[in-house]
Design a protein around this motif. Structure first.
Motif, PDB file in Angstrom:
ATOM      1  N   TRP A 197      -6.231  -0.697   0.088  1.00  0.00           N
ATOM      2  CA  TRP A 197      -5.083  -1.573  -0.390  1.00  0.00           C
ATOM      3  C   TRP A 197      -4.713  -2.498   0.974  1.00  0.00           C
ATOM      4  O   TRP A 197      -4.137  -3.458   0.541  1.00  0.00           O
TER       5      TRP A 197
ATOM      6  N   PRO B  55       0.820  -1.290  -0.220  1.00  0.00           N
ATOM      7  CA  PRO B  55      -0.141   0.069  -0.128  1.00  0.00           C
ATOM      8  C   PRO B  55       0.822   1.199   0.102  1.00  0.00           C
ATOM      9  O   PRO B  55       0.523   2.339  -0.683  1.00  0.00           O
ATOM     10  N   LEU B  56       1.811   1.429   0.857  1.00  0.00           N
ATOM     11  CA  LEU B  56       2.486   2.700   0.942  1.00  0.00           C
ATOM     12  C   LEU B  56       3.300   2.911  -0.208  1.00  0.00           C
ATOM     13  O   LEU B  56       3.690   3.763  -0.757  1.00  0.00           O
TER      14      LEU B  56
ATOM     15  N   GLN C  68      -6.199  11.714   0.636  1.00  0.00           N
ATOM     16  CA  GLN C  68      -6.054  10.675  -0.527  1.00  0.00           C
ATOM     17  C   GLN C  68      -5.170   9.479   0.124  1.00  0.00           C
ATOM     18  O   GLN C  68      -5.504   8.227  -0.395  1.00  0.00           O
ATOM     19  N   LEU C  69      -4.410   9.647   0.871  1.00  0.00           N
ATOM     20  CA  LEU C  69      -3.730   8.485   1.534  1.00  0.00           C
ATOM     21  C   LEU C  69      -4.724   7.702   2.498  1.00  0.00           C
ATOM     22  O   LEU C  69      -4.861   6.391   2.327  1.00  0.00           O
TER      23      LEU C  69
ATOM     24  N   ARG D 172       2.485   6.839  -6.860  1.00  0.00           N
ATOM     25  CA  ARG D 172       1.562   7.816  -7.515  1.00  0.00           C
ATOM     26  C   ARG D 172       1.708   9.080  -6.910  1.00  0.00           C
ATOM     27  O   ARG D 172       1.487  10.188  -7.981  1.00  0.00           O
ATOM     28  N   TYR D 173       2.445   9.647  -5.998  1.00  0.00           N
ATOM     29  CA  TYR D 173       2.445  11.099  -5.407  1.00  0.00           C
ATOM     30  C   TYR D 173       3.981  10.793  -5.219  1.00  0.00           C
ATOM     31  O   TYR D 173       4.114  11.141  -3.729  1.00  0.00           O
TER      32      TYR D 173
ATOM     33  N   GLU E 221       3.019   1.702  -3.150  1.00  0.00           N
ATOM     34  CA  GLU E 221       2.265   2.254  -4.245  1.00  0.00           C
ATOM     35  C   GLU E 221       1.797   3.818  -4.206  1.00  0.00           C
ATOM     36  O   GLU E 221       1.782   4.324  -5.236  1.00  0.00           O
ATOM     37  N   PHE E 222       1.380   4.143  -3.113  1.00  0.00           N
ATOM     38  CA  PHE E 222       1.233   5.400  -2.982  1.00  0.00           C
ATOM     39  C   PHE E 222       2.322   6.362  -3.115  1.00  0.00           C
ATOM     40  O   PHE E 222       2.142   7.383  -3.733  1.00  0.00           O
ATOM     41  N   ASN E 223       3.334   5.865  -2.773  1.00  0.00           N
ATOM     42  CA  ASN E 223       4.617   6.833  -2.997  1.00  0.00           C
ATOM     43  C   ASN E 223       4.852   6.911  -4.538  1.00  0.00           C
ATOM     44  O   ASN E 223       5.303   7.999  -5.089  1.00  0.00           O
TER      45      ASN E 223
ATOM     46  N   HIS F 231      -6.738   5.521   0.002  1.00  0.00           N
ATOM     47  CA  HIS F 231      -5.695   4.509  -0.703  1.00  0.00           C
ATOM     48  C   HIS F 231      -5.579   3.466   0.257  1.00  0.00           C
ATOM     49  O   HIS F 231      -5.594   2.263  -0.215  1.00  0.00           O
ATOM     50  N   LEU F 232      -5.179   3.871   1.524  1.00  0.00           N
ATOM     51  CA  LEU F 232      -4.968   2.777   2.429  1.00  0.00           C
ATOM     52  C   LEU F 232      -6.374   1.953   3.021  1.00  0.00           C
ATOM     53  O   LEU F 232      -6.150   0.583   3.228  1.00  0.00           O
TER      54      LEU F 232
END
Length: 303
Positions: free
Chosen positions: A297, A112-113, A289-290, A119-120, A115-117, A293-294
């Motif tokens: 995910w 999850p983290l 957004q996080l 994207r952003y 993938e977030f990184n 996302h979490l």
């Protein structure tokens, strides 16, 4: 009319948050006497006592807590304002603060983290670990935008943004005798086996304590710890078993290093993973957004 000097209020905030005037002075790169003087001037201007000094440091008085609550809301409002300005440029910058129970770290970092990184990439993060009580405190006092914790007690200032049922299981090595016990497994059946438990400030231990009280039994751990990593190693080393939700050891279960055995107890079956924010706090674009996302995910919230 009384006036609140923001800079002096910042000195008060640091002294109370860190517990001592000296620690606040070190952080602010000032002499302790200068910090004490600024707090004293603030007390004089407002005609009230803001801190109590004791052997281990300082704590806020009731008046001090009112002032600190105002200061935290002020910081939060400033952050929201800046975030709205940043949102005009998209999620191109900003910093997100997370407070998490250690049991969520493996789940958080396994996909999850990262993938977030991806994207952003311009958003930065800080992650602080702690027991359930500490995670709640950091969220309540706006030291963290959001918190991840297991089965929190009801708190008037906290809002659960995501909840997932995560029953507590007996976590054992594949060759442990517990795997041969008749199912459904009861807590009484586990009493004779060596067990490692978390410290009392953690949500998992608190829920287990309620189940023990309900069934009028008590486990006597051969090891207690504040570390999930230690509990995992305890079980992998075949020293005994422990109690955890399966998501905490999902990777080890997939690798056939550990086994999660359901327990026939209504309380333990009602364990919950929570993602929390402070009630009334409006998350800016990045933290919001996080959170979304979490929620989508993490295994902890898709149980």
């Amino acid at each position: 009319m009384k006036e609140i000097k923001e800079q002096r209020l910042a000195y008060l905030y640091e002294a109370v948050s860190l517990g001592t005037v000296r620690a606040a002075a070190d952080k602010l790169n000032l002499a302790p006497s200068a910090v004490s003087r600024q707090i004293a001037l603030l007390e004089e201007e407002l005609a009230c006592t803001l801190i109590e000094r004791h052997r281990k440091g300082v704590t806020a008085t009731e008046a001090g807590e009112i002032l600190l609550s105002y200061y935290r809301q002020s910081l939060s409002s400033e952050e929201t304002c800046l975030a709205k300005l940043q949102a005009l440029e998209g999620l191109e910058r900003g910093h997100i603060k997370l407070a998490v129970g250690e049991g969520f770290v493996s789940d958080l970092m396994s996909g999850p983290l990262p993938e977030f990184n991806k994207r952003y990439p311009a958003l930065t993060l800080s992650i602080n670990m702690g027991g359930s009580n500490e995670v709640i405190r950091q969220v309540e006092e706006d030291e963290a935008h959001m918190g991840l914790l297991f089965h929190p007690t009801s708190q008037p200032n906290i809002r659960s943004q995501a909840i997932s049922c995560q029953p507590i299981c007996a976590i054992v090595s594949p060759d442990h005798p517990i795997t041969q016990l008749e199912r459904p497994l009861s807590l009484t059946q586990l009493l004779d086996y060596p067990v490692a438990l978390q410290e009392p400030q953690f949500g998992m231990r608190q829920l287990l304590a309620m189940a023990e009280f309900q069934e009028k039994i008590r486990f006597k751990p051969v090891l207690t710890t504040d570390s999930i990593a230690v509990l995992k190693q305890f079980v992998r080393s075949e020293m005994g078993f422990t109690f955890m939700p399966a998501f905490v050891v999902s990777r080890e279960i997939e690798d056939k290093q550990l086994v999660a055995i359901p327990i026939d107890n209504q309380l333990l079956a009602q364990g919950e993973a929570h993602m929390i924010t402070r009630l009334g706090r409006q998350l800016s674009a990045g933290p919001h957004q996080l959170l979304q996302h979490l929620s989508a995910w993490m295994k902890a919230f898709n149980g």
